[in-house]
Motif scaffolding. Structure first.
Motif, PDB file in Angstrom:
ATOM      1  N   ASP A  95       0.834  -1.211   0.000  1.00 27.71           N
ATOM      2  CA  ASP A  95       0.000   0.000   0.000  1.00 27.71           C
ATOM      3  C   ASP A  95       0.862   1.252   0.000  1.00 27.71           C
ATOM      4  O   ASP A  95       0.547   2.245  -0.672  1.00 27.71           O
ATOM      5  CB  ASP A  95      -0.922  -0.006   1.223  1.00 27.71           C
ATOM      6  CG  ASP A  95      -1.948  -1.130   1.161  1.00 27.71           C
ATOM      7  OD1 ASP A  95      -2.236  -1.595   0.037  1.00 27.71           O
ATOM      8  OD2 ASP A  95      -2.458  -1.537   2.239  1.00 27.71           O
ATOM      9  N   ARG A  96       1.950   1.185   0.734  1.00 27.16           N
ATOM     10  CA  ARG A  96       2.844   2.351   0.777  1.00 27.16           C
ATOM     11  C   ARG A  96       3.474   2.601  -0.585  1.00 27.16           C
ATOM     12  O   ARG A  96       3.664   3.751  -0.988  1.00 27.16           O
ATOM     13  CB  ARG A  96       3.929   2.103   1.831  1.00 27.16           C
ATOM     14  CG  ARG A  96       4.914   3.241   1.988  1.00 27.16           C
ATOM     15  CD  ARG A  96       4.211   4.528   2.374  1.00 27.16           C
ATOM     16  NE  ARG A  96       5.145   5.638   2.492  1.00 27.16           N
ATOM     17  CZ  ARG A  96       4.800   6.914   2.506  1.00 27.16           C
ATOM     18  NH1 ARG A  96       3.504   7.251   2.400  1.00 27.16           N
ATOM     19  NH2 ARG A  96       5.700   7.853   2.617  1.00 27.16           N
ATOM     20  N   ILE A  97       3.767   1.550  -1.311  1.00 23.11           N
ATOM     21  CA  ILE A  97       4.326   1.708  -2.665  1.00 23.11           C
ATOM     22  C   ILE A  97       3.326   2.430  -3.554  1.00 23.11           C
ATOM     23  O   ILE A  97       3.675   3.336  -4.331  1.00 23.11           O
ATOM     24  CB  ILE A  97       4.710   0.331  -3.235  1.00 23.11           C
ATOM     25  CG1 ILE A  97       5.935  -0.217  -2.494  1.00 23.11           C
ATOM     26  CG2 ILE A  97       5.013   0.423  -4.731  1.00 23.11           C
ATOM     27  CD1 ILE A  97       6.231  -1.671  -2.793  1.00 23.11           C
ATOM     28  N   LYS A  98       2.068   2.035  -3.454  1.00 18.63           N
ATOM     29  CA  LYS A  98       1.041   2.694  -4.258  1.00 18.63           C
ATOM     30  C   LYS A  98       0.918   4.175  -3.887  1.00 18.63           C
ATOM     31  O   LYS A  98       0.792   5.042  -4.751  1.00 18.63           O
ATOM     32  CB  LYS A  98      -0.300   1.992  -4.056  1.00 18.63           C
ATOM     33  CG  LYS A  98      -0.342   0.587  -4.642  1.00 18.63           C
ATOM     34  CD  LYS A  98      -1.683  -0.058  -4.381  1.00 18.63           C
ATOM     35  CE  LYS A  98      -1.736  -1.491  -4.942  1.00 18.63           C
ATOM     36  NZ  LYS A  98      -3.034  -2.138  -4.678  1.00 18.63           N
ATOM     37  N   GLN A  99       0.965   4.469  -2.566  1.00 14.90           N
ATOM     38  CA  GLN A  99       0.877   5.866  -2.130  1.00 14.90           C
ATOM     39  C   GLN A  99       2.054   6.673  -2.670  1.00 14.90           C
ATOM     40  O   GLN A  99       1.890   7.812  -3.121  1.00 14.90           O
ATOM     41  CB  GLN A  99       0.847   5.932  -0.595  1.00 14.90           C
ATOM     42  CG  GLN A  99      -0.434   5.391   0.027  1.00 14.90           C
ATOM     43  CD  GLN A  99      -0.379   5.405   1.544  1.00 14.90           C
ATOM     44  OE1 GLN A  99       0.612   5.847   2.126  1.00 14.90           O
ATOM     45  NE2 GLN A  99      -1.445   4.892   2.166  1.00 14.90           N
ATOM     46  N   LEU A 100       3.226   6.088  -2.643  1.00 16.35           N
ATOM     47  CA  LEU A 100       4.400   6.798  -3.159  1.00 16.35           C
ATOM     48  C   LEU A 100       4.285   7.044  -4.658  1.00 16.35           C
ATOM     49  O   LEU A 100       4.710   8.102  -5.157  1.00 16.35           O
ATOM     50  CB  LEU A 100       5.665   5.995  -2.850  1.00 16.35           C
ATOM     51  CG  LEU A 100       6.065   5.938  -1.361  1.00 16.35           C
ATOM     52  CD1 LEU A 100       7.238   4.988  -1.162  1.00 16.35           C
ATOM     53  CD2 LEU A 100       6.418   7.325  -0.837  1.00 16.35           C
ATOM     54  N   GLN A 101       3.713   6.112  -5.371  1.00 16.57           N
ATOM     55  CA  GLN A 101       3.524   6.321  -6.807  1.00 16.57           C
ATOM     56  C   GLN A 101       2.557   7.479  -7.055  1.00 16.57           C
ATOM     57  O   GLN A 101       2.792   8.320  -7.935  1.00 16.57           O
ATOM     58  CB  GLN A 101       3.000   5.031  -7.448  1.00 16.57           C
ATOM     59  CG  GLN A 101       4.046   3.923  -7.533  1.00 16.57           C
ATOM     60  CD  GLN A 101       3.487   2.625  -8.077  1.00 16.57           C
ATOM     61  OE1 GLN A 101       2.265   2.522  -8.319  1.00 16.57           O
ATOM     62  NE2 GLN A 101       4.345   1.628  -8.278  1.00 16.57           N
ATOM     63  N   GLU A 102       1.487   7.532  -6.255  1.00 19.51           N
ATOM     64  CA  GLU A 102       0.543   8.649  -6.411  1.00 19.51           C
ATOM     65  C   GLU A 102       1.212   9.980  -6.070  1.00 19.51           C
ATOM     66  O   GLU A 102       1.024  10.981  -6.771  1.00 19.51           O
ATOM     67  CB  GLU A 102      -0.669   8.415  -5.512  1.00 19.51           C
ATOM     68  CG  GLU A 102      -1.546   7.248  -5.956  1.00 19.51           C
ATOM     69  CD  GLU A 102      -2.694   6.996  -5.007  1.00 19.51           C
ATOM     70  OE1 GLU A 102      -2.756   7.732  -3.979  1.00 19.51           O
ATOM     71  OE2 GLU A 102      -3.514   6.105  -5.261  1.00 19.51           O
TER      72      GLU A 102
END
Length: 343
Positions: A95-102
């Motif tokens: 989930d943190r990876i997705k947040q960083l991508q956003e």
């Protein structure tokens, strides 16, 4: 003595307790310091223990579907670079990876907007630079037309500022002079009012002193009047007492003479009744005249009930004696007249 001994004993016991308290405080401090050292040592031991435990190899049983370490579609035989994680932690990391991508996409958009703003500001700067050059030319032309030469605008602004400052200083001086004059006038008014107040206070003080003097004089006069009245009362009392004594003596003498006359008449009447002779009535002795009573000029005449009662009783008795004597005289005259007619 007993109280002093008890007090000394109490002081000694208090001193002993104070020393014990100081010793206990010191012991408490030493115990706290030793406890802190022991806790630090325990923490250090636990840290070393954890490090040693972390260095130990641990066998973790895994299922095949739990192994995600795949190389070329197969599980490698050497899995030393693999990492064992909990499923929840893995989910959190994903989930943190997705947040960083956003966030990365958002920062890219912000960068594009900032780049556009930079380009726009660069064009605006160039336009403003052109405008400044045009205005400088116009300013140079105006200075040449007005002053005939170039003038430092900053110095000119400084001079204008100093002129304004001088004007303000001059205005301040004028106002200070006006205020000083007004303050002087008010000081004079205050001084005049203070003088009037002192004069009124002095007049009131004089009046109070005069009133006090008059009251003292009034009290002194009242005291003198009371003293003189008491003195005159004593004098009139003595005078009245003397007058009463003289009157009493005169009345007593009168009563005595009248009683003597009455006895003489009774004796003559008895002789005439026994012998039948003609005897003239004895000559009446003159009554002593009462001396004139001296009257004081200014002495008051207070009433004395006791002396008035005694004088009245004496006068009443004298009047009764006179009436009895007159009755005897009339009877003797009548008897003598009857004897003469018979002869």
């Amino acid at each position: 003595m007993d109280l002093e001994e008890l007090l000394v004993e109490e002081k000694k016991s208090a001193e002993i307790l104070r020393k014990e308290c100081i010793m206990l405080v010191k012991k408490e401090k030493s115990v706290k310091s030793s406890q802190k050292e022991a806790e630090d040592d325990l923490e250090l031991v636990n840290r070393e223990k954890q490090q040693k435990i972390n260095e130990l190899d641990v066998v973790v049983p895994l299922r095949l579907h739990q192994i995600m370490f795949v190389v070329n579609g197969s599980v490698p035989s050497d899995q030393s670079p693999a990492l064992v994680l909990d499923m929840t932690e893995l989910t959190r990391l994903q989930d943190r990876i997705k947040q960083l991508q956003e966030e990365k996409s958002q920062q890219k958009d912000l960068y594009i907007d900032a780049r556009k703003q930079y380009v726009r500001l660069t064009h605006d700067r160039k336009d403003m630079k052109v405008k400044i050059e045009v205005l400088e030319k116009q300013c140079h032309e105006l200075m040449m037309m007005k002053f005939g030469r170039e003038v430092d605008l900053e110095a000119l602004q400084t001079l204008s500022g100093n002129r304004r400052l001088e004007e303000l200083k001059q205005e301040k001086l004028l106002r200070e002079a006006a205020y000083a004059k007004e303050i002087k006038q008010w000081d004079a008014k205050v001084e005049e009012a203070r003088d009037r107040l002192m004069e009124v206070t002095r007049c009131n003080t004089e009046r109070v002193l005069c009133m006090t003097t008059l009251m003292d004089q009034n009290r002194e006069l009242e005291r003198k009047i009371n003293a003189s009245q008491r003195k005159m009362g004593n004098k009139s009392q003595d005078y009245r007492r003397g007058v009463d004594q003289v009157e009493i003596q005169r009345l007593q003498q009168l009563v005595k003479i009248q009683s003597q006359q009455a006895e003489a008449l009774w004796r003559e009447i008895g002789l005439l009744s026994r012998k039948g002779g003609h005897v003239l009535p004895p000559a009446q002795a003159r009554l002593p005249r009462s001396p004139p009573c001296p009257t004081p000029q200014d002495a008051p005449k207070p009433a004395h009930k006791d002396r008035g009662v005694s004088s009245a009783s004496l006068k009443h008795q004298t009047q009764a004696d006179r009436e009895s004597i007159n009755t005897l005289l009339s009877n003797s005259k009548h008897f003598l007249i009857n004897d003469c007619s018979e002869d």
